[in-house]
Enzyme design. Structure first.
Site, PDB file in Angstrom:
ATOM      1  N   ASP A  32      50.651  60.579 -17.995  1.00  0.00           N
ATOM      2  CA  ASP A  32      49.682  61.409 -17.325  1.00  0.00           C
ATOM      3  C   ASP A  32      50.101  62.901 -17.256  1.00  0.00           C
ATOM      4  O   ASP A  32      49.181  63.487 -16.442  1.00  0.00           O
ATOM      5  CB  ASP A  32      49.917  61.108 -15.887  1.00  0.00           C
ATOM      6  CG  ASP A  32      51.200  61.150 -15.092  1.00  0.00           C
ATOM      7  OD1 ASP A  32      52.042  61.418 -15.840  1.00  0.00           O
ATOM      8  OD2 ASP A  32      51.320  61.552 -13.819  1.00  0.00           O
ATOM      9  N   ASP A  61      55.244  56.428 -20.005  1.00  0.00           N
ATOM     10  CA  ASP A  61      56.178  57.213 -19.458  1.00  0.00           C
ATOM     11  C   ASP A  61      56.574  56.730 -18.228  1.00  0.00           C
ATOM     12  O   ASP A  61      56.156  55.875 -17.582  1.00  0.00           O
ATOM     13  CB  ASP A  61      55.443  58.651 -19.136  1.00  0.00           C
ATOM     14  CG  ASP A  61      56.215  59.675 -18.594  1.00  0.00           C
ATOM     15  OD1 ASP A  61      57.302  59.836 -18.715  1.00  0.00           O
ATOM     16  OD2 ASP A  61      55.706  60.466 -17.712  1.00  0.00           O
ATOM     17  N   ASP A 120      52.922  64.549 -22.186  1.00  0.00           N
ATOM     18  CA  ASP A 120      52.661  63.460 -22.957  1.00  0.00           C
ATOM     19  C   ASP A 120      51.371  63.451 -23.779  1.00  0.00           C
ATOM     20  O   ASP A 120      51.024  62.688 -24.489  1.00  0.00           O
ATOM     21  CB  ASP A 120      52.026  62.606 -21.719  1.00  0.00           C
ATOM     22  CG  ASP A 120      53.298  61.848 -20.884  1.00  0.00           C
ATOM     23  OD1 ASP A 120      54.513  61.628 -21.352  1.00  0.00           O
ATOM     24  OD2 ASP A 120      53.225  61.884 -19.596  1.00  0.00           O
TER      25      ASP A 120
END
Length: 818
Positions: free
Chosen positions: A706, A508, A710
């Site tokens: 995080d 990400d 996700d």
């Protein structure tokens, strides 16, 4: 820790100790006191004082285990801790003697402090075995260990017990060995004593060894009863047969056939083989248990980070209390040089906190009011007040300890192969031993039955698959402890094995590649003034938990926007938020949200592309169904990210960025970092679909993130990697957690995974090759050509050596460079 030796001066001026816990106490400090029977006692906390007042006689004096003198616990200058129990001494000399050989002065091993209520116990080699009390594993016979480690539990009781058994049996086995070997080096013990007396002397020396080593036979019997043949099956069969045969040959030699008699006409006995084999096995067990003790050093060092007491502030009064007395919301004082007692938030003061014990980062972190602090970290400078937010098992340190302990008990998929081999191996070995016995009996030289017996016992002993059983668990235990010290938490062994094979790493952007603390950089309203525009937007964002919402709220506050309240708030995952503020319909989000609402962005789209090309995240704002402006937010790339991306490429990983940001923003970051592939504007479902697509292409995929968004992709990937600074749901969905939320931890995790799997393959190679070569040699395959027949004692030594090689190789992981 062992207190320093007292000098003459300290001996003349006795220390003031808490008689309950043994800690030194400054009488001038504001500490609890109590007067009992005319004597004043000082305590480190009110908890210790209450224990003492309830039963003073239990804490007033202690017996010096060396000389037997009574020692005043409150003024003892010499104290140490052994097996979780405090031991007091009258002098430095007594303490030194005790520490040199504690077992010599303890008739009974001091009982360790009791485990907490509800503690469950499991087998270190078979984690599926779980029970609520201590005992032995029904599969392998090993002593069960607590699933939740305790800092005060002392050394492994089985290790202490087996070491004591070794001290008792070693001299006896050596004596019977020297007696038997005497005739081979020209010392005629048999002629001096007579064959019968000589045999009974060997029996007298070997029998205590067999009795002291009875746990081995108990394990062997349990393996038969539970139909789980293992190394103890073979050891019990081999040594038990040798011992029982020797007794029979000693008592009734006339009942045995002539083929068993040697040149002297006497039936040979094998008491020395029985005793020496058992002692060699015992040595191997002690070495294995000692090695497992060292693998637990990581957990114990983590647990030792937490202080035993905390200084609780209540109004104008401050007192030291035990850590387990803390409650959420307590205000605690942390002074310079002290460890932070629990997780919380700094409320008053400022300081520099060394977080290296948990994160591995050597540079202290500046903390001010409002910053989070983690239990176990060290307050380097400055005094501050903090509010406890998580206590007990809920602290970061406790969760880390539990995760590491759980990972050390887990089994890697590669272990399944070893288990399948071991399942067939033991019955096969017994069959080979029987075949060897029959072949030697029928075709061997005289005395044929003696040769047959020796060959069968040698096969049973040398083939013990202990090295095979240790190969994977030892490496996993060492590796997970090493990872914890480097800020890499492994959920289980499977995650470690899978990560070593990963081809593609999906990351990400926000919070993974970047700081995750974006700031508001651009405010461009169409018609409203900046303050009014931000007032509406900030009201809407107060209901959001997205990191960008925090940036907008902080920017609005800095710019003096008035505070308003939003109603009918709705978060649309991956797109934005909507609601009503001051009677007006407000929407904030990306172009997809605007399209869903039928809002045309017009010239704002061109401006958005310019900001996105600068690496900024752009959000459109709509009022009452019309475009009203946009916001630009920048999130700086972490300083560690460029080097980490380069290192990951060197380790053979293809890096893919999957982010909800716009294409232009994502591409700008990707260009700067050299990322291989970019997927922008993706929803949580899209991230999961991307993982599935790559896996369908035959690739092994790891996902690092995080946030809550996700979590689906983390669960979908072969290995999920959660940044420890992120959301709890992300951590729960991951196989690997990085305590410090940066990609450098992924580099360390990859190196650790590759080193561990390489170490496991080496161990399995040692074990398989050793057993493959050892069994035929023990059966006598070399005898027709070289006249070589392996002695059972040599077989036992070789078996122990194979275990030592596996243990030593696994311990090398403690020094692997990450």
């Amino acid at each position: 820790m062992t207190p320093p030796r007292a000098t003459a001066e300290t001996t003349r001026t006795p220390l003031i100790r808490d008689p309950v816990c043994g800690m030194t106490v400054d009488p001038a400090a504001d500490k609890p006191e109590a007067e009992v029977d005319g004597h004043r006692y000082h305590f480190c906390s009110s908890g210790c004082r209450d224990k003492f007042v309830a039963d003073p006689d239990a804490y007033r004096t202690a017996e010096d285990p060396v000389c037997g003198m009574s020692v005043d616990r409150a003024t003892a200058a010499h104290m140490t801790k052994h097996a979780g129990t405090r031991v007091y001494f009258c002098s430095a000399g007594c303490q030194e003697k005790f520490e040199t050989d504690p077992d010599a002065y303890l008739g009974e091993r001091p009982a360790p402090e009791p485990m907490p209520a509800g503690t469950e116990y499991t087998c270190p080699m078979h984690p599926e075995i779980v029970q609520d009390h201590p005992g032995d594993c029904p599969k392998c016979g090993m002593a069960l260990e607590p699933m939740t480690p305790s800092a005060d539990s002392g050394p492994n009781p089985e290790y202490v017990d087996f070491k004591r058994r070794l001290w008792l049996t070693g001299p006896l086995a050596l004596a019977v060995f020297l007696l038997e070997m005497g005739s081979h080096v020209g010392i005629p013990f048999t002629a001096w004593l007579g064959h019968t007396t000589f045999g009974w002397l060997q029996f007298a020396l070997a029998t205590p060894v067999v009795w002291i080593c009875r746990p081995f036979f108990k394990r062997g019997w349990a393996s038969v009863v539970n139909r789980s043949p293992n190394m103890w099956t073979l050891i019990a069969l081999g040594t038990g047969a040798a011992y029982l045969f020797s007794i029979f040959a000693l008592i009734a030699p006339g009942l045995l056939p002539a083929q068993m008699r040697g040149d002297t006409g006497m039936v040979p006995v094998y008491f020395e083989a029985t005793a020496v084999i058992l002692v060699l096995v015992l040595i191997g067990q002690v070495m294995e248990l000692a090695a497992r003790e060292r693998t637990g050093d990581a957990i114990r060092s983590l647990m030792d980070l937490a202080p035993r007491t905390a200084r609780r502030a209540s109004g104008d009064r401050e007192e030291d209390v035990p850590l387990d007395a803390l409650r959420t919301g307590d205000i605690l004082r942390v002074r310079p040089g002290e460890s932070v007692p629990t997780d919380g938030v700094l409320t008053e003061g400022r300081s520099s906190v060394d977080e290296s014990m948990i994160t591995g980062e050597p540079v202290p972190v500046e903390k001010v009011a409002g910053d989070d602090v983690t239990g176990g970290t060290l307050n380097a400078s400055g005094s501050f007040l903090m509010e406890a937010r998580s206590v007990g098992a809920d602290t970061t340190l406790s969760r880390i300890v539990q995760m590491v302990a759980s990972a050390q008990r887990s089994r890697a998929p590669i272990q399944a192969m070893a288990d399948r081999v071991a399942g067939y191996f033991v019955p096969a070995v017994v069959s080979v031993a029987l075949i060897a016995f029959v072949v030697w009996w029928l075709f061997g030289p005289a005395p044929a039955l003696s040769y047959a017996f020796v060959a069968a016992v040698s096969v049973l002993i040398i083939a013990c698959p202990c090295a095979l059983g240790l190969a994977t668990p030892m490496s996993i235990m060492v590796a997970t402890g090493r990872g914890a010290n480097a800020g890499v938490l492994i959920r289980d062994a499977e995650a470690l094995e899978r990560f070593a094979k990963v081809d593609v790493l999906i990351v990400d952007k926000t919070g993974t590649l970047t700081e995750g603390k974006p700031t508001l950089t651009d405010v461009e309203p169409e018609s409203l003034g900046e303050a009014a525009f931000l007032s509406l937007v900030a009201a809407l964002e107060r209901g959001s938990e997205h990191p960008l919402a925090e940036a907008i709220l902080a920017g609005a506050e800095e710019r003096g926007a008035a505070r308003q309240e939003a109603h009918d708030f709705e978060a649309i995952t991956g797109k934005g938020v909507t609601g009503t503020v001051d009677g007006r319909a407000v929407a904030l989000g990306n172009a997809a949200l605007m399209a869903d609402l039928g809002v045309g962005t017009g010239d704002l789209s061109d401006r958005a592309r310019v900001l996105q090309s600068e690496g900024k995240t752009v959000m459109f704002v709509a009022l009452d169904g019309h475009a009203a402006g946009l916001l630009g937010v920048a999130d700086r790339i972490k300083q560690t990210t460029p080097d980490a991306i380069s290192a990951l490429h060197d380790l053979g990983l293809r890096i893919v960025m999957a982010t909800g940001d716009a294409e232009a923003t994502a591409q700008a970051v990707a260009r700067e970092l050299g990322i291989d592939e970019v997927h922008a504007g993706v929803s949580p479902e899209d991230k999961g679909a991307l993982v599935r697509k790559l896996r369908q292409e035959g690739l092994s995929v790891a996902m690092a993130g995080d946030g809550v968004n996700d979590a689906p992709a983390l669960a979908e990937a072969d290995v999920g990697i959660a940044m420890g600074t992120g959301a709890d749901v992300a951590v729960e969905s991951a196989g690997i957690t990085l305590v410090k939320g940066d990609l450098g931890g992924i580099v360390r995790a990859r190196k650790l995974a590759e080193a561990t799997m390489r170490n496991i393959r080496q161990n399995l190679f040692f074990a398989f090759v050793y057993n493959s070569a050892g069994v035929p040699v023990a059966a006598g395959i070399l005898y027709p050509v070289f006249g070589l027949l392996l002695s059972p004692i040599v077989a036992a030594a070789a078996m122990s050596l194979s275990s030592v090689s596996v243990i030593g190789n696994a311990l090398r992981l403690r020094a692997v460079r990450l």
